[in-house]
Design a protein around this motif. Structure first.
Motif, PDB file in Angstrom:
ATOM      1  N   GLU A  68      12.765   2.743  -0.804  1.00  0.00           N
ATOM      2  CA  GLU A  68      12.804   3.965   0.005  1.00  0.00           C
ATOM      3  C   GLU A  68      12.326   3.641   1.414  1.00  0.00           C
ATOM      4  N   SER A  69      12.550   4.584   2.328  1.00  0.00           N
ATOM      5  CA  SER A  69      12.225   4.294   3.723  1.00  0.00           C
ATOM      6  C   SER A  69      10.896   4.874   4.149  1.00  0.00           C
ATOM      7  N   ASN A  70      10.207   5.633   3.282  1.00  0.00           N
ATOM      8  CA  ASN A  70       8.973   6.289   3.728  1.00  0.00           C
ATOM      9  C   ASN A  70       7.727   5.604   3.169  1.00  0.00           C
ATOM     10  N   VAL A  71       7.886   4.349   2.766  1.00  0.00           N
ATOM     11  CA  VAL A  71       6.776   3.690   2.072  1.00  0.00           C
ATOM     12  C   VAL A  71       5.949   2.798   2.965  1.00  0.00           C
ATOM     13  N   GLU A  72       6.291   2.726   4.278  1.00  0.00           N
ATOM     14  CA  GLU A  72       5.624   1.711   5.093  1.00  0.00           C
ATOM     15  C   GLU A  72       4.118   1.907   5.136  1.00  0.00           C
ATOM     16  N   SER A  73       3.678   3.173   5.377  1.00  0.00           N
ATOM     17  CA  SER A  73       2.238   3.385   5.519  1.00  0.00           C
ATOM     18  C   SER A  73       1.520   3.116   4.201  1.00  0.00           C
ATOM     19  N   THR A  74       2.161   3.463   3.080  1.00  0.00           N
ATOM     20  CA  THR A  74       1.513   3.229   1.788  1.00  0.00           C
ATOM     21  C   THR A  74       1.377   1.737   1.527  1.00  0.00           C
ATOM     22  N   ARG A  75       2.414   0.980   1.869  1.00  0.00           N
ATOM     23  CA  ARG A  75       2.331  -0.459   1.628  1.00  0.00           C
ATOM     24  C   ARG A  75       1.279  -1.106   2.503  1.00  0.00           C
ATOM     25  N   LYS A  76       1.183  -0.614   3.748  1.00  0.00           N
ATOM     26  CA  LYS A  76       0.157  -1.180   4.628  1.00  0.00           C
ATOM     27  C   LYS A  76      -1.230  -0.804   4.117  1.00  0.00           C
ATOM     28  N   PHE A  77      -1.364   0.402   3.613  1.00  0.00           N
ATOM     29  CA  PHE A  77      -2.629   0.823   3.014  1.00  0.00           C
ATOM     30  C   PHE A  77      -3.017  -0.116   1.885  1.00  0.00           C
ATOM     31  N   LEU A  78      -2.035  -0.429   1.030  1.00  0.00           N
ATOM     32  CA  LEU A  78      -2.306  -1.354  -0.074  1.00  0.00           C
ATOM     33  C   LEU A  78      -2.762  -2.706   0.456  1.00  0.00           C
ATOM     34  N   GLY A  79      -2.101  -3.168   1.512  1.00  0.00           N
ATOM     35  CA  GLY A  79      -2.504  -4.435   2.093  1.00  0.00           C
ATOM     36  C   GLY A  79      -3.933  -4.387   2.612  1.00  0.00           C
ATOM     37  N   TYR A  80      -4.307  -3.270   3.223  1.00  0.00           N
ATOM     38  CA  TYR A  80      -5.655  -3.191   3.784  1.00  0.00           C
ATOM     39  C   TYR A  80      -6.728  -3.107   2.729  1.00  0.00           C
ATOM     40  N   ILE A  81      -6.490  -2.337   1.654  1.00  0.00           N
ATOM     41  CA  ILE A  81      -7.585  -2.255   0.693  1.00  0.00           C
ATOM     42  C   ILE A  81      -7.716  -3.525  -0.117  1.00  0.00           C
ATOM     43  N   ASN A  82      -6.684  -4.406  -0.043  1.00  0.00           N
ATOM     44  CA  ASN A  82      -6.832  -5.677  -0.722  1.00  0.00           C
ATOM     45  C   ASN A  82      -7.515  -6.722   0.128  1.00  0.00           C
ATOM     46  N   HIS A  83      -7.894  -6.331   1.324  1.00  0.00           N
ATOM     47  CA  HIS A  83      -8.551  -7.288   2.211  1.00  0.00           C
ATOM     48  C   HIS A  83      -9.910  -7.659   1.653  1.00  0.00           C
ATOM     49  N   LYS A  84     -10.325  -8.906   1.931  1.00  0.00           N
ATOM     50  CA  LYS A  84     -11.538  -9.377   1.252  1.00  0.00           C
ATOM     51  C   LYS A  84     -12.776  -8.603   1.675  1.00  0.00           C
ATOM     52  N   LYS A  85     -12.777  -8.084   2.948  1.00  0.00           N
ATOM     53  CA  LYS A  85     -13.980  -7.364   3.380  1.00  0.00           C
ATOM     54  C   LYS A  85     -14.185  -6.102   2.564  1.00  0.00           C
ATOM     55  N   ILE A  86     -13.066  -5.398   2.317  1.00  0.00           N
ATOM     56  CA  ILE A  86     -13.207  -4.141   1.584  1.00  0.00           C
ATOM     57  C   ILE A  86     -13.394  -4.433   0.109  1.00  0.00           C
ATOM     58  N   GLN A  87     -12.720  -5.468  -0.378  1.00  0.00           N
ATOM     59  CA  GLN A  87     -12.890  -5.814  -1.785  1.00  0.00           C
ATOM     60  C   GLN A  87     -14.322  -6.268  -2.052  1.00  0.00           C
ATOM     61  N   ALA A  88     -14.955  -6.852  -1.010  1.00  0.00           N
ATOM     62  CA  ALA A  88     -16.305  -7.361  -1.216  1.00  0.00           C
ATOM     63  C   ALA A  88     -17.304  -6.234  -1.428  1.00  0.00           C
ATOM     64  N   THR A  89     -16.984  -5.014  -0.966  1.00  0.00           N
ATOM     65  CA  THR A  89     -17.958  -3.941  -1.151  1.00  0.00           C
ATOM     66  C   THR A  89     -18.047  -3.512  -2.601  1.00  0.00           C
ATOM     67  N   MET A 138      -4.964 -12.985   0.093  1.00  0.00           N
ATOM     68  CA  MET A 138      -5.508 -13.697  -1.043  1.00  0.00           C
ATOM     69  C   MET A 138      -6.369 -14.836  -0.544  1.00  0.00           C
ATOM     70  N   PRO A 139      -7.407 -15.207  -1.294  1.00  0.00           N
ATOM     71  CA  PRO A 139      -8.150 -16.401  -0.885  1.00  0.00           C
ATOM     72  C   PRO A 139      -7.269 -17.640  -0.956  1.00  0.00           C
ATOM     73  N   GLY A 140      -7.550 -18.580  -0.066  1.00  0.00           N
ATOM     74  CA  GLY A 140      -6.672 -19.731   0.107  1.00  0.00           C
ATOM     75  C   GLY A 140      -6.443 -20.531  -1.154  1.00  0.00           C
ATOM     76  N   GLU A 141      -7.521 -20.717  -1.955  1.00  0.00           N
ATOM     77  CA  GLU A 141      -7.350 -21.555  -3.160  1.00  0.00           C
ATOM     78  C   GLU A 141      -6.398 -20.880  -4.133  1.00  0.00           C
ATOM     79  N   ASP A 142      -6.468 -19.543  -4.179  1.00  0.00           N
ATOM     80  CA  ASP A 142      -5.560 -18.839  -5.090  1.00  0.00           C
ATOM     81  C   ASP A 142      -4.115 -19.048  -4.676  1.00  0.00           C
ATOM     82  N   VAL A 143      -3.893 -19.047  -3.345  1.00  0.00           N
ATOM     83  CA  VAL A 143      -2.527 -19.264  -2.867  1.00  0.00           C
ATOM     84  C   VAL A 143      -2.041 -20.645  -3.304  1.00  0.00           C
ATOM     85  N   VAL A 144      -2.912 -21.648  -3.115  1.00  0.00           N
ATOM     86  CA  VAL A 144      -2.521 -23.016  -3.461  1.00  0.00           C
ATOM     87  C   VAL A 144      -2.246 -23.144  -4.959  1.00  0.00           C
ATOM     88  N   LEU A 145      -3.114 -22.494  -5.742  1.00  0.00           N
ATOM     89  CA  LEU A 145      -2.946 -22.562  -7.201  1.00  0.00           C
ATOM     90  C   LEU A 145      -1.642 -21.918  -7.633  1.00  0.00           C
TER      91      LEU A 145
END
Lengths: 111, 259
Positions: free
Chosen positions: A25-46, B103-110
């Protein structure tokens, strides 16, 4: 303009996040970017216990973000007409509000 | 002082002892009046000549004719990347598009290692390049997939089952869709494709299904003579077992007439 990476989201009060969208679909861009952001290590680290699942469908349904909080509350964001930044700020504000409540409760318990 | 006149003293600065070239004579009213007094004609001429002319504001650029943006002056690097993407689409029979969340780099490599074992290559792509390539090829329906960060998993043979198994262990990569044997599939389609039996098994199943009807026909045709043979066998066994002679004659005659 606000940079999405500047928005801090503390995921401690969140139990799980489900992101559902149809990539064709064409209206998914913001949702996909949201998914990308919450998977970032800084946010995942919390919060390492927060499970982020992506549900990829092909049935023409709207893009959806379903957040389950630890205290049972549920936040549903329909991403078709929302921008990524709006979604992140909405989630971030609710998370920080809950964090404050938790801190106040723990302060009351242990004076 | 005032008696200097229009002389100029070269050593002193201009403002020190210099008198204006024109000196106005007092006639009638004083210089500063309560009513509006017309200027002397020469002064009027001077004022007219030295009037302030405001600079014309420049024409805003949007009113000017637009200059044609030279798009052919394409980045050589962009052209190279486009050629690489075209090559990828040409050489590989399975191209899967996945969303890449950091993804962390090692995961990508794996992950790359595990996929390489099944001859699946991982290619990081830039959306602008891929959009340009796809809009001019026959894969136009893959265009809406390319927003946010994406990677391509490409392979010469369509190893969907192994790819799905590896991707199950990597939660940060989400399969969006694939183009297998020039057919665009959604995620569900890829999973169904992976569940299909192999080509030999499918061929065997088809052959079996096709051969079912003729085998039924042939068994139907042979039923009559098989029945006759069975009856004769039974009869022979009965003759050999018992001693009755006369009831043996009519049954063989009847059955041969029925033929």
């Amino acid at each position: 303009k606000k940079m999405a990476s500047k928005i801090r989201v503390v995921l401690r009060p969140v139990k799980s996040i489900l992101v559902r969208f149809c990539p064709f679909e064409s209206n998914v861009e913001s949702t996909r970017k949201f998914l990308g952001y919450i998977n970032h290590k800084k946010i995942q680290a919390t919060n390492r216990n927060c499970e982020v699942t992506a549900d990829v469908r092909h049935d023409g349904s709207e893009p959806l973000v379903d957040v389950m909080f630890a205290d049972g509350e549920r936040l549903i964001m329909k991403g078709a007409n929302l921008t990524t930044i709006e979604m992140l700020t909405a989630l971030g504000s609710r998370c920080s509000a809950k964090e404050l409540k938790e801190e106040q409760k723990s302060k009351k318990k242990s004076p | 002082g005032p008696g200097a006149g229009p002389e100029r003293c070269p050593s002193a600065p201009l403002s020190a002892g210099w008198l204006p070239a024109l000196q106005f004579v007092r006639r009638g009213s004083k210089a500063v009046t309560r009513h509006w007094k017309a200027m002397h004609f020469q002064r009027q001429k001077l004022m007219a000549v030295t009037e302030y002319l405001a600079p014309r504001p420049a024409v805003p650029p949007r009113c000017l004719p637009r200059r044609k943006e030279t798009l052919e002056e394409d980045n050589g690097y962009a052209r190279l990347l486009q050629r690489q993407v075209e090559e990828v689409f040409r050489d590989n029979r399975m191209i899967a598009v996945c969303q890449y969340n950091s993804m962390p780099g090692e995961d990508v490599v794996l992950m790359r290692h595990y996929l390489r074992k099944h001859d699946i290559e991982v290619k990081f792509v830039l959306n602008e390049i891929v959009r340009d390539v796809l809009s001019q090829s026959k894969y136009k329906n893959l265009l809406p997939l390319f927003v946010a960060r994406n990677i391509l998993l490409v392979s010469r043979e369509a190893k969907a089952k192994e790819m799905l198994r590896v991707l199950k262990g990597v939660p940060q990569i989400n399969l969006l869709g694939a183009c297998i044997h020039d057919t665009i599939l959604s995620r569900q389609g890829v999973e169904n494709f992976a569940k299909l039996p192999s080509l030999e098994a499918a061929q065997g199943q088809t052959v079996g299904a096709l051969a079912l009807l003729p085998s039924q026909t042939s068994s139907l045709l042979q039923r009559g003579s098989a029945h006759l043979t069975a009856l004769l066998d039974q009869h022979i066994r009965r003759l050999q077992a018992g001693e009755t002679g006369s009831p043996a004659e009519p049954p063989p005659a009847q059955s041969t007439e029925a033929h």
